[in-house]
Design a protein around this motif. Structure first.
Motif, PDB file in Angstrom:
ATOM      1  N   SER A 133       0.819  -1.218   0.000  1.00 48.89           N
ATOM      2  CA  SER A 133       0.000   0.000   0.000  1.00 48.89           C
ATOM      3  C   SER A 133       0.849   1.263   0.000  1.00 48.89           C
ATOM      4  O   SER A 133       0.368   2.344  -0.334  1.00 48.89           O
ATOM      5  N   ASP A 134       2.136   1.141   0.367  1.00 46.70           N
ATOM      6  CA  ASP A 134       3.037   2.297   0.388  1.00 46.70           C
ATOM      7  C   ASP A 134       3.639   2.583  -0.981  1.00 46.70           C
ATOM      8  O   ASP A 134       4.285   3.605  -1.182  1.00 46.70           O
ATOM      9  N   LEU A 135       3.452   1.673  -1.922  1.00 48.36           N
ATOM     10  CA  LEU A 135       4.086   1.792  -3.232  1.00 48.36           C
ATOM     11  C   LEU A 135       3.099   2.290  -4.288  1.00 48.36           C
ATOM     12  O   LEU A 135       1.882   2.185  -4.119  1.00 48.36           O
ATOM     13  N   ILE A 136       3.641   2.834  -5.383  1.00 44.84           N
ATOM     14  CA  ILE A 136       2.810   3.301  -6.489  1.00 44.84           C
ATOM     15  C   ILE A 136       2.005   2.138  -7.056  1.00 44.84           C
ATOM     16  O   ILE A 136       2.536   1.053  -7.285  1.00 44.84           O
ATOM     17  N   LEU A 137       0.725   2.357  -7.260  1.00 43.86           N
ATOM     18  CA  LEU A 137      -0.182   1.328  -7.789  1.00 43.86           C
ATOM     19  C   LEU A 137      -0.123   0.033  -6.970  1.00 43.86           C
ATOM     20  O   LEU A 137      -0.207  -1.070  -7.504  1.00 43.86           O
ATOM     21  N   ASN A 138       0.055   0.209  -5.652  1.00 41.33           N
ATOM     22  CA  ASN A 138       0.092  -0.931  -4.721  1.00 41.33           C
ATOM     23  C   ASN A 138       1.164  -1.967  -5.062  1.00 41.33           C
ATOM     24  O   ASN A 138       1.019  -3.159  -4.793  1.00 41.33           O
ATOM     25  N   GLY A 139       2.249  -1.504  -5.667  1.00 45.13           N
ATOM     26  CA  GLY A 139       3.385  -2.387  -5.933  1.00 45.13           C
ATOM     27  C   GLY A 139       3.271  -3.252  -7.163  1.00 45.13           C
ATOM     28  O   GLY A 139       4.137  -4.108  -7.403  1.00 45.13           O
ATOM     29  N   THR A 140       2.220  -3.046  -7.976  1.00 44.99           N
ATOM     30  CA  THR A 140       2.044  -3.907  -9.154  1.00 44.99           C
ATOM     31  C   THR A 140       3.167  -3.727 -10.168  1.00 44.99           C
ATOM     32  O   THR A 140       3.430  -4.628 -10.968  1.00 44.99           O
ATOM     33  N   LEU A 141       3.838  -2.572 -10.144  1.00 54.64           N
ATOM     34  CA  LEU A 141       4.921  -2.322 -11.098  1.00 54.64           C
ATOM     35  C   LEU A 141       6.151  -3.174 -10.808  1.00 54.64           C
ATOM     36  O   LEU A 141       7.037  -3.303 -11.653  1.00 54.64           O
ATOM     37  N   PHE A 142       6.213  -3.753  -9.597  1.00 56.47           N
ATOM     38  CA  PHE A 142       7.379  -4.558  -9.232  1.00 56.47           C
ATOM     39  C   PHE A 142       7.206  -6.036  -9.573  1.00 56.47           C
ATOM     40  O   PHE A 142       8.112  -6.824  -9.363  1.00 56.47           O
ATOM     41  N   HIS A 143       6.052  -6.394 -10.066  1.00 58.88           N
ATOM     42  CA  HIS A 143       5.817  -7.805 -10.408  1.00 58.88           C
ATOM     43  C   HIS A 143       5.376  -7.905 -11.861  1.00 58.88           C
ATOM     44  O   HIS A 143       4.315  -7.440 -12.233  1.00 58.88           O
ATOM     45  N   MET A 144       6.241  -8.496 -12.683  1.00 59.06           N
ATOM     46  CA  MET A 144       5.935  -8.582 -14.104  1.00 59.06           C
ATOM     47  C   MET A 144       6.445  -9.909 -14.661  1.00 59.06           C
ATOM     48  O   MET A 144       7.562 -10.328 -14.370  1.00 59.06           O
ATOM     49  N   ARG A 145       5.611 -10.583 -15.439  1.00 55.14           N
ATOM     50  CA  ARG A 145       6.013 -11.863 -16.025  1.00 55.14           C
ATOM     51  C   ARG A 145       7.032 -11.657 -17.145  1.00 55.14           C
ATOM     52  O   ARG A 145       7.021 -10.633 -17.814  1.00 55.14           O
ATOM     53  N   CYS A 146       7.874 -12.661 -17.350  1.00 61.93           N
ATOM     54  CA  CYS A 146       8.844 -12.636 -18.452  1.00 61.93           C
ATOM     55  C   CYS A 146       8.111 -12.989 -19.744  1.00 61.93           C
ATOM     56  O   CYS A 146       7.515 -14.065 -19.865  1.00 61.93           O
ATOM     57  N   CYS A 147       8.148 -12.096 -20.709  1.00 57.93           N
ATOM     58  CA  CYS A 147       7.417 -12.293 -21.968  1.00 57.93           C
ATOM     59  C   CYS A 147       7.947 -13.494 -22.750  1.00 57.93           C
ATOM     60  O   CYS A 147       7.171 -14.262 -23.332  1.00 57.93           O
ATOM     61  N   ALA A 148       9.258 -13.654 -22.773  1.00 58.03           N
ATOM     62  CA  ALA A 148       9.849 -14.783 -23.505  1.00 58.03           C
ATOM     63  C   ALA A 148       9.421 -16.102 -22.880  1.00 58.03           C
ATOM     64  O   ALA A 148       9.128 -17.076 -23.578  1.00 58.03           O
ATOM     65  N   HIS A 149       9.359 -16.126 -21.541  1.00 60.27           N
ATOM     66  CA  HIS A 149       8.956 -17.353 -20.848  1.00 60.27           C
ATOM     67  C   HIS A 149       7.490 -17.673 -21.135  1.00 60.27           C
ATOM     68  O   HIS A 149       7.132 -18.851 -21.337  1.00 60.27           O
ATOM     69  N   ILE A 150       6.650 -16.654 -21.172  1.00 61.35           N
ATOM     70  CA  ILE A 150       5.234 -16.865 -21.474  1.00 61.35           C
ATOM     71  C   ILE A 150       5.068 -17.419 -22.886  1.00 61.35           C
ATOM     72  O   ILE A 150       4.282 -18.352 -23.123  1.00 61.35           O
ATOM     73  N   LEU A 151       5.809 -16.863 -23.835  1.00 63.19           N
ATOM     74  CA  LEU A 151       5.752 -17.384 -25.209  1.00 63.19           C
ATOM     75  C   LEU A 151       6.151 -18.855 -25.246  1.00 63.19           C
ATOM     76  O   LEU A 151       5.540 -19.663 -25.946  1.00 63.19           O
ATOM     77  N   ASN A 152       7.183 -19.195 -24.490  1.00 71.50           N
ATOM     78  CA  ASN A 152       7.624 -20.587 -24.443  1.00 71.50           C
ATOM     79  C   ASN A 152       6.528 -21.504 -23.906  1.00 71.50           C
ATOM     80  O   ASN A 152       6.315 -22.605 -24.422  1.00 71.50           O
ATOM     81  N   LEU A 153       5.828 -21.045 -22.863  1.00 72.44           N
ATOM     82  CA  LEU A 153       4.746 -21.841 -22.285  1.00 72.44           C
ATOM     83  C   LEU A 153       3.612 -22.035 -23.287  1.00 72.44           C
ATOM     84  O   LEU A 153       3.058 -23.127 -23.421  1.00 72.44           O
ATOM     85  N   ILE A 154       3.282 -20.968 -24.003  1.00 71.42           N
ATOM     86  CA  ILE A 154       2.190 -21.015 -24.978  1.00 71.42           C
ATOM     87  C   ILE A 154       2.508 -22.007 -26.098  1.00 71.42           C
ATOM     88  O   ILE A 154       1.684 -22.858 -26.453  1.00 71.42           O
ATOM     89  N   VAL A 155       3.719 -21.902 -26.649  1.00 71.53           N
ATOM     90  CA  VAL A 155       4.091 -22.768 -27.771  1.00 71.53           C
ATOM     91  C   VAL A 155       4.255 -24.212 -27.317  1.00 71.53           C
ATOM     92  O   VAL A 155       3.829 -25.146 -28.009  1.00 71.53           O
ATOM     93  N   LYS A 156       4.858 -24.415 -26.143  1.00 73.94           N
ATOM     94  CA  LYS A 156       5.076 -25.780 -25.643  1.00 73.94           C
ATOM     95  C   LYS A 156       3.743 -26.501 -25.453  1.00 73.94           C
ATOM     96  O   LYS A 156       3.593 -27.665 -25.831  1.00 73.94           O
ATOM     97  N   ASP A 157       2.761 -25.816 -24.871  1.00 70.76           N
ATOM     98  CA  ASP A 157       1.442 -26.428 -24.683  1.00 70.76           C
ATOM     99  C   ASP A 157       0.789 -26.736 -26.027  1.00 70.76           C
ATOM    100  O   ASP A 157       0.084 -27.734 -26.177  1.00 70.76           O
ATOM    101  N   GLY A 158       1.033 -25.868 -27.009  1.00 70.76           N
ATOM    102  CA  GLY A 158       0.486 -26.099 -28.342  1.00 70.76           C
ATOM    103  C   GLY A 158       1.102 -27.316 -29.000  1.00 70.76           C
ATOM    104  O   GLY A 158       0.411 -28.142 -29.604  1.00 70.76           O
ATOM    105  N   LEU A 159       2.412 -27.479 -28.845  1.00 73.49           N
ATOM    106  CA  LEU A 159       3.099 -28.617 -29.454  1.00 73.49           C
ATOM    107  C   LEU A 159       2.730 -29.937 -28.791  1.00 73.49           C
ATOM    108  O   LEU A 159       2.809 -31.000 -29.413  1.00 73.49           O
TER     109      LEU A 159
END
Length: 214
Positions: free
Chosen positions: A12-38
């Motif tokens: 609560s002390d951080l900008i936007l309740n700290g959501t800016l400090f937690h972000m998924r890796c885009c490359a890793h997400i792409l890997n998960l998407i393609v792997k599940d597809g294959l």
């Protein structure tokens, strides 16, 4: 030990309740998407995989494959590579390379007694479609994995290039099934876009609000 800002402060002390400090890796997400597809493809490319495994099993077989390739006057530009189940990009490399030498495989199915695997025409057709479709994912993953240039500002540009809905129009039922699975995960991970991506795109003078509006 290094602690993250969220461990030192209440969210609560951080900008936007700290959501800016937690972000998924885009490359890793792409890997998960393609792997599940294959995973849906399953045995669709198994004959190609088994054939590659046969010819890379020993140095003598590799040499024989290369000699036959030269006899057929096919440019030998890349070695055969066997894929790893946990790395989808290795499957992309395997198919890309195998497609270069499909005439060599066909020749061995007639001339080599110990090689008893016949790769069917439908196998090569599926491999060509997969290789073509996965090429964009490979290029985007490579771009997201860059370390010598910013990547956040081009997130929207490249994600918008991934048109999985086009795969649903494929005549191949396996590709359609694969697309359904990938779209499901695509929406699961990117239905809500991180605020940092929006800000970075807006600050890029090439795109400003155009990509956000799109």
């Amino acid at each position: 030990m290094i602690t993250s800002p969220l461990e030192k402060h209440n969210s609560s002390d951080l900008i936007l309740n700290g959501t800016l400090f937690h972000m998924r890796c885009c490359a890793h997400i792409l890997n998960l998407i393609v792997k599940d597809g294959l995973d849906v493809i399953g045995e669709g490319i198994e004959r190609i995989r088994s054939s590659v495994l046969y010819w890379v099993a020993t140095p003598k077989r590799i040499e024989k494959f290369e000699d036959t390739d030269r006899q057929l006057n096919i440019p030998y530009s890349k070695r055969l590579v066997l894929d790893c189940p946990t790395r989808w990009n290795s499957t992309y490399f395997m198919l890309t390379t195998a497609l270069l030498y499909k005439d060599v495989f066909a020749c061995f199915s007639v001339r080599e007694k110990q090689y008893k695997i016949e790769i069917l025409g439908k196998d090569w057709k599926l491999a060509a479609i997969l290789q073509d479709n996965l090429k964009l994912f490979y290029q985007v993953t490579e771009m997201f994995s860059g370390t010598k240039y910013p990547t956040t500002n081009v997130f929207f540009l490249h994600v918008c290039d991934i048109r999985l809905s086009d795969w649903l129009k494929s005549e191949n039922e396996l590709i359609k099934e694969m697309a359904v699975k990938m779209i499901e995960n695509f929406e699961k991970y990117w239905d809500v876009i991180h605020e940092v991506m929006v800000v970075a795109t807006m600050l890029d003078p090439r795109y400003k609000m155009r990509l956000i509006e799109f």
